[in-house]
Design a protein around this motif. Sequence first.
Motif, mmCIF file in Angstrom:
data_model
loop_
_atom_site.group_PDB
_atom_site.id
_atom_site.type_symbol
_atom_site.label_atom_id
_atom_site.label_comp_id
_atom_site.label_asym_id
_atom_site.label_seq_id
_atom_site.Cartn_x
_atom_site.Cartn_y
_atom_site.Cartn_z
ATOM 1 N N GLU A 117 14.206 23.980 16.061
ATOM 2 C CA GLU A 117 14.741 22.612 16.066
ATOM 3 C C GLU A 117 15.099 22.177 17.483
ATOM 4 O O GLU A 117 14.864 21.033 17.884
ATOM 5 C CB GLU A 117 15.969 22.538 15.159
ATOM 6 C CG GLU A 117 15.631 22.647 13.681
ATOM 7 C CD GLU A 117 16.845 22.812 12.809
ATOM 8 O OE1 GLU A 117 17.980 22.888 13.366
ATOM 9 O OE2 GLU A 117 16.682 22.880 11.573
ATOM 10 N N GLN A 122 15.063 29.660 5.277
ATOM 11 C CA GLN A 122 15.867 29.832 6.485
ATOM 12 C C GLN A 122 16.766 28.638 6.786
ATOM 13 O O GLN A 122 17.642 28.717 7.643
ATOM 14 C CB GLN A 122 14.948 30.079 7.685
ATOM 15 C CG GLN A 122 14.101 31.335 7.563
ATOM 16 C CD GLN A 122 14.929 32.606 7.579
ATOM 17 O OE1 GLN A 122 15.777 32.803 8.449
ATOM 18 N NE2 GLN A 122 14.695 33.483 6.604
ATOM 19 N N GLU A 123 16.563 27.539 6.072
ATOM 20 C CA GLU A 123 17.381 26.347 6.298
ATOM 21 C C GLU A 123 18.490 26.200 5.266
ATOM 22 O O GLU A 123 19.189 25.190 5.258
ATOM 23 C CB GLU A 123 16.482 25.113 6.303
ATOM 24 C CG GLU A 123 15.448 25.147 7.428
ATOM 25 C CD GLU A 123 14.602 23.893 7.494
ATOM 26 O OE1 GLU A 123 15.049 22.941 8.175
ATOM 27 O OE2 GLU A 123 13.530 23.867 6.886
ATOM 28 N N LYS A 171 7.372 23.818 11.868
ATOM 29 C CA LYS A 171 8.412 24.834 11.643
ATOM 30 C C LYS A 171 8.083 25.673 10.411
ATOM 31 O O LYS A 171 8.219 26.894 10.430
ATOM 32 C CB LYS A 171 9.780 24.167 11.456
ATOM 33 C CG LYS A 171 10.428 23.658 12.725
ATOM 34 C CD LYS A 171 11.898 23.332 12.502
ATOM 35 C CE LYS A 171 12.076 22.323 11.409
ATOM 36 N NZ LYS A 171 13.491 21.980 11.158
ATOM 37 N N SER A 172 7.651 25.006 9.355
ATOM 38 C CA SER A 172 7.346 25.704 8.115
ATOM 39 C C SER A 172 6.174 26.674 8.293
ATOM 40 O O SER A 172 6.229 27.821 7.828
ATOM 41 C CB SER A 172 7.022 24.679 7.018
ATOM 42 O OG SER A 172 6.739 25.318 5.804
ATOM 43 N N VAL A 176 15.140 29.319 13.137
ATOM 44 C CA VAL A 176 14.950 27.939 12.699
ATOM 45 C C VAL A 176 15.724 26.975 13.589
ATOM 46 O O VAL A 176 15.242 25.863 13.885
ATOM 47 C CB VAL A 176 15.354 27.784 11.212
ATOM 48 C CG1 VAL A 176 16.853 28.000 11.018
ATOM 49 C CG2 VAL A 176 14.925 26.438 10.668
ATOM 50 N N MET A 202 7.378 29.634 10.476
ATOM 51 C CA MET A 202 8.393 30.470 9.843
ATOM 52 C C MET A 202 7.823 31.309 8.706
ATOM 53 O O MET A 202 8.113 32.507 8.590
ATOM 54 C CB MET A 202 9.527 29.579 9.306
ATOM 55 C CG MET A 202 10.694 30.354 8.727
ATOM 56 S SD MET A 202 11.619 31.217 9.988
ATOM 57 C CE MET A 202 12.357 29.832 10.826
#
Length: 569
Positions: A242, A265-266, A251-252, A238, A255
């Motif tokens: 970024e 993951q965040e 990203k979602s 993650v 992931m």
Amino acid sequence: MGDSEPFSYPPIDPVNFDLIIVGTGLSESVIAAAAAAIGKTVLHLDPNSFYGSYFASLSLDEFTSYLNSHSVHPSTDTTATTLGNQHDDGNHVVVELIQQSLYSDVEVFSCASEKENFLRENSRKFNLDLGGPRTLFCADKCVDLLLKSGASQYIEFKGIDASFVYEADRKLANVPDSRAAIFNDKNLTRIEKRRLMEFFKLIQQHLAASSDNHNNSDADDRVDGCNISEEDLESRFVCFMEKMRLPPKIKSILMYAIAMADYDQENNEFCEDLLKTKDGIERLALYSSSVGKFPNVLGALIYPIYGEGELPQAFCRRAAVKGCIYVLRMPVIALLIDKVTGLYRGIKVASGQDLYSDQLILDPCFTIPSRLPSSPTDYSIERIHILSQNEVKRMVARGICVTESSIMTDVSNCLVVYPPRSLYPEQHRSVRALQIGSNLAVCPSGTFVLYFCGVCKDADEGKKLLQAAMNALLVLPVAGNPDNISSDQSESADIKPIVLWSAFYMQKMTAGKFDRISSTPAPDGNLNYNNLLDASEKLFHQLYPNEEYFPETRSPEESKDDNGISLES
């Protein structure tokens, strides 16, 4: 269902084997086929009347009966046999085996009373997966193993039509899994498309450079051009995304819908499995290489016609061709332990017969009493305590719904991923749902089966996850009144599919144990079978360290067209 009548069977002959396996789940069936392929004598037993154990596909009535008869209340301990903990039969100490249910908190609903007759009359047209949702990636280890073992000739597949991500605004967004899909996706902005294309290009360059460097043994010939540093590869995936300035939506998708991460993951506080960049890239590479691998499969995923239970059966058939002996409806009730050495020698089955082998593999439900009385004989109790240490790692919340319409118009078979926090703020784990239609022979024409699952720490969290995921896509009945739906759902009843039948259940996850007495792992919460197959291969090499895993040899009668995966368009 599953009532056994062991005394109606004639004695098993011979009584001595290289390997005895109890349970016909996927891991046990793969190992049976692998051992038989190298010439080992194998006896494969199952107390059930069907193949597949926890990976079976069952009719609607069988599924309900199996869940109810193989589940326990969370406070209930294991169920003991009538042998007593142990006794002496002269040459051996006989130690009872206990079957511990993997299932708890089972709830089954027939949600529409006017459809009860339809469901009852068509029960045998359902093939419901106990371990769903599951699929195969077109380029993953299971496909390779089916081909290498020859089991592929006993099974057929269809492609999964589409993959979606559930977004917090109650929309299903397409998973852009190829250059064409990214280009044609109307839900992505130009900036999102460009960033995603650049990211995929970087991943492809890294993989190409890594492959070239792997093939060049001379250090001077190593290829420069790998744009991802070792530091980045060891960092959190993650964080790397970024760094690459990928938008939150992209990203979602990467992931949770492509790399298939289970945890948020965040959020370091709740993430139990941080995904490193190198592992994330491997998962993206698997997904990417699966798209387009088979010409008549649109996406990355395939599913067996007639359900998940066809996979263990394919390996069982392969094992039988190589001489493995199969006996169903045959419970195993005890171990035979040598009085002097403390080593495993054999098993006692419910018919009263003793059977002997060098090695034994048990499915994950078996254990022994955690407290054994002291024995007057000189044998090592520690050797058999291995089965009482089969700890529960986590739980998987599983749910199944039968509907009369699809969650998406003109889409029969599809995957839906709910990323963390997409359903409610405290959702720290992703949920996956798989819809399968009647064209895969798992349900009657005009109906659909939806499988849901999410890894959880306890039943309360699991139920909350599944309930929210189902409510997002389906119309569920009001608790205690299956003929009505809630007022907030009734407005969307003409859009959302209405549930005709549903089941919820929690399943324990256990790790495998390796010794002269070994046990296989329970079904996990992953979408594919790679981790389970890795564990199966590891167990095979523990048993037979000097043998090849599925040597590529075949006899003339097996040389017919079995060198490909059979796919229906």
